[in-house]
Scaffold this motif. Structure first.
Motif, PDB file in Angstrom:
ATOM      1  N   PHE A  84       0.805  -1.223   0.000  1.00  0.00           N
ATOM      2  CA  PHE A  84       0.000   0.000   0.000  1.00  0.00           C
ATOM      3  C   PHE A  84       0.839   1.274   0.000  1.00  0.00           C
ATOM      4  CE2 PHE A  84      -2.042   3.466   2.331  1.00  0.00           C
ATOM      5  CZ  PHE A  84      -3.082   3.748   1.450  1.00  0.00           C
ATOM      6  N   PRO A  85       1.899   1.384   0.819  1.00  0.00           N
ATOM      7  CA  PRO A  85       2.651   2.647   0.857  1.00  0.00           C
ATOM      8  C   PRO A  85       3.145   3.126  -0.514  1.00  0.00           C
ATOM      9  CG  PRO A  85       3.282   1.292   2.710  1.00  0.00           C
ATOM     10  CD  PRO A  85       2.407   0.435   1.821  1.00  0.00           C
ATOM     11  N   SER A  86       3.439   2.227  -1.417  1.00  0.00           N
ATOM     12  CA  SER A  86       3.917   2.644  -2.740  1.00  0.00           C
ATOM     13  C   SER A  86       2.806   3.282  -3.577  1.00  0.00           C
ATOM     14  CB  SER A  86       4.542   1.462  -3.487  1.00  0.00           C
ATOM     15  OG  SER A  86       3.558   0.490  -3.787  1.00  0.00           O
ATOM     16  N   TYR A  87       1.558   3.131  -3.182  1.00  0.00           N
ATOM     17  CA  TYR A  87       0.415   3.721  -3.889  1.00  0.00           C
ATOM     18  C   TYR A  87      -0.082   5.003  -3.216  1.00  0.00           C
ATOM     19  CZ  TYR A  87      -0.248  -0.615  -6.536  1.00  0.00           C
ATOM     20  OH  TYR A  87      -0.089  -1.674  -7.369  1.00  0.00           O
ATOM     21  N   LEU A  88       0.402   5.300  -2.040  1.00  0.00           N
ATOM     22  CA  LEU A  88      -0.157   6.373  -1.228  1.00  0.00           C
ATOM     23  C   LEU A  88      -0.129   7.739  -1.915  1.00  0.00           C
ATOM     24  CD1 LEU A  88      -1.478   7.203   1.389  1.00  0.00           C
ATOM     25  CD2 LEU A  88       0.794   7.408   2.410  1.00  0.00           C
ATOM     26  N   ASP A  89       0.979   8.130  -2.496  1.00  0.00           N
ATOM     27  CA  ASP A  89       1.060   9.453  -3.132  1.00  0.00           C
ATOM     28  C   ASP A  89       0.054   9.585  -4.271  1.00  0.00           C
ATOM     29  OD1 ASP A  89       3.041  10.289  -1.394  1.00  0.00           O
ATOM     30  OD2 ASP A  89       4.682   9.840  -2.781  1.00  0.00           O
ATOM     31  N   ARG A  90      -0.055   8.561  -5.103  1.00  0.00           N
ATOM     32  CA  ARG A  90      -1.008   8.605  -6.221  1.00  0.00           C
ATOM     33  C   ARG A  90      -2.443   8.616  -5.711  1.00  0.00           C
ATOM     34  NH1 ARG A  90      -0.866   4.151 -10.907  1.00  0.00           N
ATOM     35  NH2 ARG A  90      -1.843   2.929  -9.285  1.00  0.00           N
ATOM     36  N   LEU A  91      -2.720   7.856  -4.671  1.00  0.00           N
ATOM     37  CA  LEU A  91      -4.060   7.837  -4.079  1.00  0.00           C
ATOM     38  C   LEU A  91      -4.423   9.213  -3.530  1.00  0.00           C
ATOM     39  CD1 LEU A  91      -6.642   6.493  -3.005  1.00  0.00           C
ATOM     40  CD2 LEU A  91      -5.324   5.821  -0.989  1.00  0.00           C
ATOM     41  N   LEU A  92      -3.537   9.810  -2.774  1.00  0.00           N
ATOM     42  CA  LEU A  92      -3.809  11.132  -2.207  1.00  0.00           C
ATOM     43  C   LEU A  92      -4.000  12.180  -3.300  1.00  0.00           C
ATOM     44  CD1 LEU A  92      -1.406  11.149   0.851  1.00  0.00           C
ATOM     45  CD2 LEU A  92      -3.895  10.857   0.848  1.00  0.00           C
TER      46      LEU A  92
END
Length: 101
Positions: A84-92
């Motif tokens: 999940f952490p690798s997707y966090l910036d794109r999600l935000l």
């Protein structure tokens, strides 16, 4: 999945009526598609990537059909998943873009 959830709710003391109200529905639990289609607010749908038994692609597709003006965000794994952490910036960024419209 629903049978497991149903058993857990019953074991916690939920009545059959309450269990049905929570789990019955069509595309989403607890609401029928006719009710869901009446939403007039902006809606974004966040798919699970990869999909899993609790968060299936067909649910996203059904919501998008019921709400033609809805927007699909980039999919990501659920927060407890190690990737999940690798997707966090794109999600935000997706959430902020949606909120700014």
């Amino acid at each position: 999945m629903d049978s497991h959830t149903r058993a857990g709710l019953a074991a916690s003391g939920a009545s059959d009526q309450n269990i049905r109200a929570l789990l019955d529905g069509q595309t989403l639990r607890g609401v029928n598609d006719k009710e869901l289609a009446t939403l007039t607010m902006p809606v974004s749908v966040l798919p699970s990537a990869p999909e899993n038994p609790f968060h299936q692609r067909r649910t996203v597709d059904s919501i998008r059909r019921l709400l033609p003006g809805s927007e699909e965000l980039y999919g990501c794994p659920e927060p407890p998943q190690p990737d999940f952490p690798s997707y966090l910036d794109r999600l935000l960024a997706s959430i902020i873009k949606f909120a700014d419209r």
